[in-house]
Structure formats: C-alpha cells, structure tokens
Design a protein around this motif. Sequence first.
Motif, PDB file in Angstrom:
ATOM      1  N   VAL A 160       0.835  -1.209   0.000  1.00 53.03           N
ATOM      2  CA  VAL A 160       0.000   0.000   0.000  1.00 53.03           C
ATOM      3  C   VAL A 160       0.869   1.258   0.000  1.00 53.03           C
ATOM      4  N   TYR A 161       1.951   1.227   0.779  1.00 54.80           N
ATOM      5  CA  TYR A 161       2.832   2.397   0.852  1.00 54.80           C
ATOM      6  C   TYR A 161       3.522   2.644  -0.479  1.00 54.80           C
ATOM      7  N   ASP A 162       3.836   1.545  -1.182  1.00 58.17           N
ATOM      8  CA  ASP A 162       4.466   1.709  -2.493  1.00 58.17           C
ATOM      9  C   ASP A 162       3.499   2.374  -3.458  1.00 58.17           C
ATOM     10  N   ILE A 163       2.220   2.005  -3.370  1.00 57.25           N
ATOM     11  CA  ILE A 163       1.214   2.622  -4.237  1.00 57.25           C
ATOM     12  C   ILE A 163       1.136   4.118  -3.969  1.00 57.25           C
ATOM     13  N   TRP A 164       1.162   4.488  -2.686  1.00 56.44           N
ATOM     14  CA  TRP A 164       1.148   5.925  -2.347  1.00 56.44           C
ATOM     15  C   TRP A 164       2.368   6.625  -2.910  1.00 56.44           C
ATOM     16  N   ALA A 165       3.542   6.009  -2.723  1.00 52.62           N
ATOM     17  CA  ALA A 165       4.780   6.641  -3.183  1.00 52.62           C
ATOM     18  C   ALA A 165       4.773   6.820  -4.699  1.00 52.62           C
ATOM     19  N   ALA A 166       4.396   5.758  -5.412  1.00 53.50           N
ATOM     20  CA  ALA A 166       4.425   5.818  -6.873  1.00 53.50           C
ATOM     21  C   ALA A 166       3.393   6.802  -7.410  1.00 53.50           C
ATOM     22  N   SER A 167       2.173   6.793  -6.815  1.00 45.93           N
ATOM     23  CA  SER A 167       1.128   7.699  -7.284  1.00 45.93           C
ATOM     24  C   SER A 167       1.531   9.146  -7.059  1.00 45.93           C
ATOM     25  N   SER A 168       2.085   9.404  -5.875  1.00 39.85           N
ATOM     26  CA  SER A 168       2.518  10.764  -5.572  1.00 39.85           C
ATOM     27  C   SER A 168       3.581  11.216  -6.564  1.00 39.85           C
TER      28      SER A 168
END
Lengths: 219, 234
Positions: free
Chosen positions: A69-77
Amino acid sequence: MKRDWWKWLLGIWMTVMILGAFLYTPVAKGLGQTTRVLYFHVPSAWVATLSFFISALYSIRYLQKQNIVYDIWAASSAQIGFMFTVLATVTGSIWAKEIWQSYWNWDPRETSIFVLLLIYAAYFALRSAIEEKNQKARLAAVYSILAFVTVPFLVFVIPRIYDSLHPDPLINPERKIKMDPRMLQVFLGSLFGFTVLFYWILRIKTEIEFLKLKLSKRM
Amino acid sequence: MNLRKSALEENVWTLLVKSNIIFQKDFHLEFRTRYAINAIILFAVISLTAVSFSIGPMQLDPPIQSAMLWIIIFFSAMSGLAHIFVREEEQQTSDTLRLVAPPTAIFLGKWVFNVVLLFSLEIIVIPLYIALLNVDVQGMGAFLTIIILGSVGLASIGTIMAAIVAQASTRGALFAVLSFPLSIPVLRSAIQGTWTAIQGGGLADCLADIQLLFSFTVVILTSSIMLFEFIWRK
C-alpha cells in the motif's frame, strides 16, 4: 454525495482564484501582465516539491513495513508530482521567453527543476524495468530515498555557482514579503487550492491502484 | 529478516576482514578476465582522444578543460562500474554470496573494488589528459585532492546504483540514467574545484568544493550502507 462537499467547494475556490488572478490583482512593476503566471506557476512548483517529499516519505514507510500500500502511495505521488513538475517547467519557460528573451538559460531555478525532472524520469525508468511487484517497490523506494538525500546538496551547490534572475516574491535576503496585499491574497489562496487539488488527484489515483490490486488478487 | 541486527552486532573487525575477502575475490576475478578494467580504460582513452582529435591544435580554456576531464571520467565510470554487481547476476553467483557474507561486508568490498577501479583508470588517463589537452596544472596538490575525492564520490554512487540495476532487466542504459541526477553535486563541485586548481589555486581556495565532495560522499556512503540490505536480500 455528502462526502464530496469539499470537491464542490474546491471547484468554486479555484474559479474564484482564476478570476482573481486576472481581474482583481494588480501587476508587478517591470513584469507587466506576465505577473499573472505567478498564481499558477509557483503553486505548480510547490506541489511538485511536495509530492516528491511525500513520495520519499512513503518510500521510507514501505521499507519499514514492507506493505505494498505504501508503495502505491509513493508511486502515485511521484506520478502526479511529475505532471506538476512539467507544468511548472513549461509555464516558467514561457514566462522566461517573455522576460529573459530565452526559453531556457540554466538559471538556478531552471537547473533545480530540471534535476527534479531527471530524478522523476529515472524513478519511472527504474520502475518499468522491474517485473516483480515487491522487488520493484523495494528498489524504487531505495532510489527515491537516495535521490531525496541528494536534494539538500543541490539546493546548496547550485545557487553558489550561478546568480539567479528569478523573482523572489516571498523568500529574499531581507526575509520580507514584498507583495501587494491583493496579490498575496490570491497567491496564498491559489497555493492552498493547488495543494487540495493535488490531494484530490492523489486520492483518485491511489484508489484506482487499490482497485487494480484487489482485481488482480481475485483473478 | 534479522540481517540488519546480525550485521550490527558483528564486530567491526570481522566486518572489515569479510569486506577484504570480498574485495580480494572480486580483484582476482577481475584479473582473470580484465573485463571491467579494459572497458573503462579503453572508453576513457577513446573519448579523450576524440576530444583531443576534434579540437586539433586549439588550446582550451581551463573551465572547458576541467569540464572535459569530468565528463570523460563520469562516462567511463558509467561504462564500467555496474559490472561489479551485474557479473554476480549473470554468472548466477549472487545467491551463494548472499549465504556466505553479510550485506554490509559485500557492499564495502564492492565499493573498495570500484574505488580502486576508478583510481587505476585515473593513473592512466590523467597523465594522458595533461599531455593531450596541453593542460598546465598549477595547483597540483589541490588538483589531485579534488580528483581523489570526486572519484570516491562517483564510485560510491556507482556502487549502490549498480546494486539496483543488477536486479533490473535493462541494465546498460538504466545505470547512467539513475546515476546522473545523484552525481550532479559531485560533478559540479569537482569541475569547479579542478578549474580553480588548474589556475593555480591551493587547497584553501578549493575548500568549499572539497568540503562538499567529502560530506556528500560520506552521506551517500552512509545511506547506501543502510539501504543496501533492502536491495540485496530477496
């Protein structure tokens, strides 16, 4: 629908800011009508920096928790940040053509935004070169953190080498705000609007990615 | 999962001994094939001759001379530094390496190897550069200090990026793409310092550049050692 009241409010807010930018604010001395790019260019650059910071923060979280989930946040940001970086670069470049008579002349601000573009491009190139999801997240997070560590050095080293011609309405040696109060109102309002807009896009983007993740798990 | 803990608990001395073993292993392997050293030196010599050839009898100004030197060193480094980790993946020896040594020792060993590789490149390229481009270096002490610090900085970035790209599918192009944004502080201050040194500046004149090169290398190296474990373990 009730949860979405702030989205409607943001729409009205941004409309008011755009109208204010063109109809309400006076122009700065020496810059003429090009002053009005301030209300769109600076917030874009601010969001570009903010999203880079958020991306690095979530990268650290990812390495701590190993939760995708944190990777999704990082990549989306990072993806949204890249879009705003391009916007800031293009608006700044058009403005530079008008004022400095050239689209690009390696002013410190131009150099630092260019490095930011390079970092984002490298980050996406790295992500696309790795297939396995967890490995992709891990390596991208490491790169994001290393790039983030480099930024203070860039901030220190680049202005030492070149003199900037870039106008500094907020941060200058005397640490005073040299802005007309009406300009400041619209500027800060626009800054706030862009930040909320960024948050909204980030929410949409991450929700899409979560749905994709759910779908891939079900299949 | 407990790799970090065990690495921390380990005696610094055993860590250094193990790093040394890794370095020795890579050094001997390199001597057998001479792949990286050939690639990196030939690349540097070719680009140096290309520059010298294309400018002909013209004399370059010190700013351009120092920029040329670092462009040549940077791209030579990009052609050879990734080999250290890519080889482990290509010869499928990385899993064995994961078993026999702690990550920090592996990183340090490979970092030392890359530093040595860049130094041996410079032993050949710097005299050639001075001769071919007709550079009159007036502050030799500062010149060599900047070269040494700059190479250590480039080697540090090169080593951690090599560890990343070794796990990716497109290695060659990706290595330079990933390394360049992080190398900008090193390149900028190294070029600036070399320029000052060529014009006769002493160590005191390049102090700001030396400070930046040193602190940046320390920061990158420390964060690399902390982050390497996340790249390395599977």
